[in-house]
Design a protein around this motif. Structure first.
Motif, PDB file in Angstrom:
ATOM      1  N   LEU A  37     -51.314  52.174  -5.522  1.00 34.75           N
ATOM      2  CA  LEU A  37     -50.598  52.889  -6.342  1.00 34.75           C
ATOM      3  C   LEU A  37     -49.316  53.217  -5.907  1.00 34.75           C
ATOM      4  CD1 LEU A  37     -53.116  54.923  -3.156  1.00 34.75           C
ATOM      5  CD2 LEU A  37     -52.910  55.531  -5.711  1.00 34.75           C
ATOM      6  N   ALA A  38     -48.536  52.295  -5.644  1.00 27.07           N
ATOM      7  CA  ALA A  38     -47.549  51.800  -4.974  1.00 27.07           C
ATOM      8  C   ALA A  38     -46.055  51.973  -5.918  1.00 27.07           C
ATOM      9  CB  ALA A  38     -46.999  51.185  -4.231  1.00 27.07           C
ATOM     10  N   GLY A  46     -39.288  61.017  -5.236  1.00 32.42           N
ATOM     11  CA  GLY A  46     -40.429  61.048  -5.436  1.00 32.42           C
ATOM     12  C   GLY A  46     -40.133  60.266  -7.218  1.00 32.42           C
ATOM     13  N   GLU A  47     -38.693  60.447  -7.513  1.00 32.56           N
ATOM     14  CA  GLU A  47     -38.130  60.108  -8.055  1.00 32.56           C
ATOM     15  C   GLU A  47     -38.364  58.453  -8.063  1.00 32.56           C
ATOM     16  OE1 GLU A  47     -37.636  60.922 -11.582  1.00 32.56           O
ATOM     17  OE2 GLU A  47     -38.335  63.113 -10.692  1.00 32.56           O
ATOM     18  N   PRO A  48     -38.910  57.507  -9.668  1.00 33.22           N
ATOM     19  CA  PRO A  48     -38.782  56.454  -9.726  1.00 33.22           C
ATOM     20  C   PRO A  48     -37.539  55.946  -9.220  1.00 33.22           C
ATOM     21  CG  PRO A  48     -40.031  56.751 -10.812  1.00 33.22           C
ATOM     22  CD  PRO A  48     -39.670  58.183 -10.742  1.00 33.22           C
ATOM     23  N   VAL A  49     -36.983  54.391  -8.722  1.00 31.26           N
ATOM     24  CA  VAL A  49     -35.853  53.423  -9.108  1.00 31.26           C
ATOM     25  C   VAL A  49     -35.973  52.060  -9.179  1.00 31.26           C
ATOM     26  CG1 VAL A  49     -35.074  55.434  -7.540  1.00 31.26           C
ATOM     27  CG2 VAL A  49     -35.328  53.231  -6.253  1.00 31.26           C
ATOM     28  N   ARG A  64     -47.613  56.795  -5.732  1.00 26.29           N
ATOM     29  CA  ARG A  64     -48.081  58.465  -6.394  1.00 26.29           C
ATOM     30  C   ARG A  64     -48.737  59.014  -6.283  1.00 26.29           C
ATOM     31  NH1 ARG A  64     -45.695  56.252 -10.446  1.00 26.29           N
ATOM     32  NH2 ARG A  64     -45.481  53.558 -10.453  1.00 26.29           N
ATOM     33  N   VAL A  65     -48.637  60.380  -5.161  1.00 30.65           N
ATOM     34  CA  VAL A  65     -48.721  61.423  -4.325  1.00 30.65           C
ATOM     35  C   VAL A  65     -49.800  61.819  -5.547  1.00 30.65           C
ATOM     36  CG1 VAL A  65     -48.392  63.891  -3.529  1.00 30.65           C
ATOM     37  CG2 VAL A  65     -47.098  62.047  -3.422  1.00 30.65           C
ATOM     38  N   PHE A  92     -48.178  63.490   1.657  1.00 29.96           N
ATOM     39  CA  PHE A  92     -50.414  63.557   1.584  1.00 29.96           C
ATOM     40  C   PHE A  92     -51.130  63.521   2.739  1.00 29.96           C
ATOM     41  CE2 PHE A  92     -48.928  59.168   0.061  1.00 29.96           C
ATOM     42  CZ  PHE A  92     -49.611  58.629   0.508  1.00 29.96           C
ATOM     43  N   ILE A  93     -50.573  62.391   4.174  1.00 33.02           N
ATOM     44  CA  ILE A  93     -51.688  62.434   5.333  1.00 33.02           C
ATOM     45  C   ILE A  93     -52.428  63.511   5.582  1.00 33.02           C
ATOM     46  CG2 ILE A  93     -50.009  63.675   7.021  1.00 33.02           C
ATOM     47  CD1 ILE A  93     -50.757  60.929   8.459  1.00 33.02           C
TER      48      ILE A  93
END
Length: 171
Positions: A37-38, A46-49, A64-65, A92-93
């Motif tokens: 998921l990471a 949350g934008e990919p870097v 990935r939520v 998401f917890i």
């Protein structure tokens, strides 16, 4: 029985991957969040870097939520275990029926990290320093989790988790 989702958390070197593999071996649905998921992303948006290196990798280690939510909503399995750590856990917890926190003493942690190759997280000195700092501060450990003694043999650790899950199920 309705589907239940559990998070297996803990700092680096506490045994999350080993627990995930043992749960799978026993026939349970277990997701290795750190591998499945990471991604590297901005913890705020949350934008990919890209281009993240060194200890910054840890701070940008997100799950990935949308995928977590989809897996948690899937009712095909009675129990699902999500194993790993994420800097965006707060997003998401609420999906988890329980959180288990694997705990080890500092000596055990250092011994486990000593066994890691340099190309695995926690294998480099700067990463180890961060892992030890996070161990001392517990700043990334979710509050209210059920502590699990992860210094015990793996089979006993997993037995303890499963016993606690079963004790929360209606008779």
């Amino acid at each position: 029985m309705g589907r239940k989702n559990y998070l297996i958390e803990g700092g680096s070197g506490t045994g999350k991957t080993a627990v995930c593999n043992e749960l799978r071996r026993r026939g349970y649905e277990a997701i290795n969040g750190d591998r499945e998921l990471a991604y590297q992303g901005n913890p705020e948006t949350g934008e990919p870097v890209g281009g993240i290196t060194g200890v910054a990798v840890h701070r940008h280690h997100l799950w990935r939520v949308d995928k977590v939510r989809a897996l948690a909503a899937d009712q095909r399995e009675a129990l699902t275990f999500f194993c790993g750590g994420s800097r965006n856990l707060v997003k998401f917890i609420d999906l988890f029926d329980g959180v288990f926190v694997l705990e080890v003493d500092l000596e055990t942690l250092k011994r486990r990290l000593d066994q890691r190759p340099e190309d695995e997280w926690g294998g480099r000195r700067t990463e180890r320093d961060l892992v030890e700092h996070l161990y001392q501060t517990r700043e990334e450990i979710p509050s209210g989790g059920i502590a699990i003694d992860a210094t015990a043999p793996l089979a006993r650790v997993v037995d303890d988790i499963l016993r606690r899950v079963q004790s929360t199920e209606p008779a």
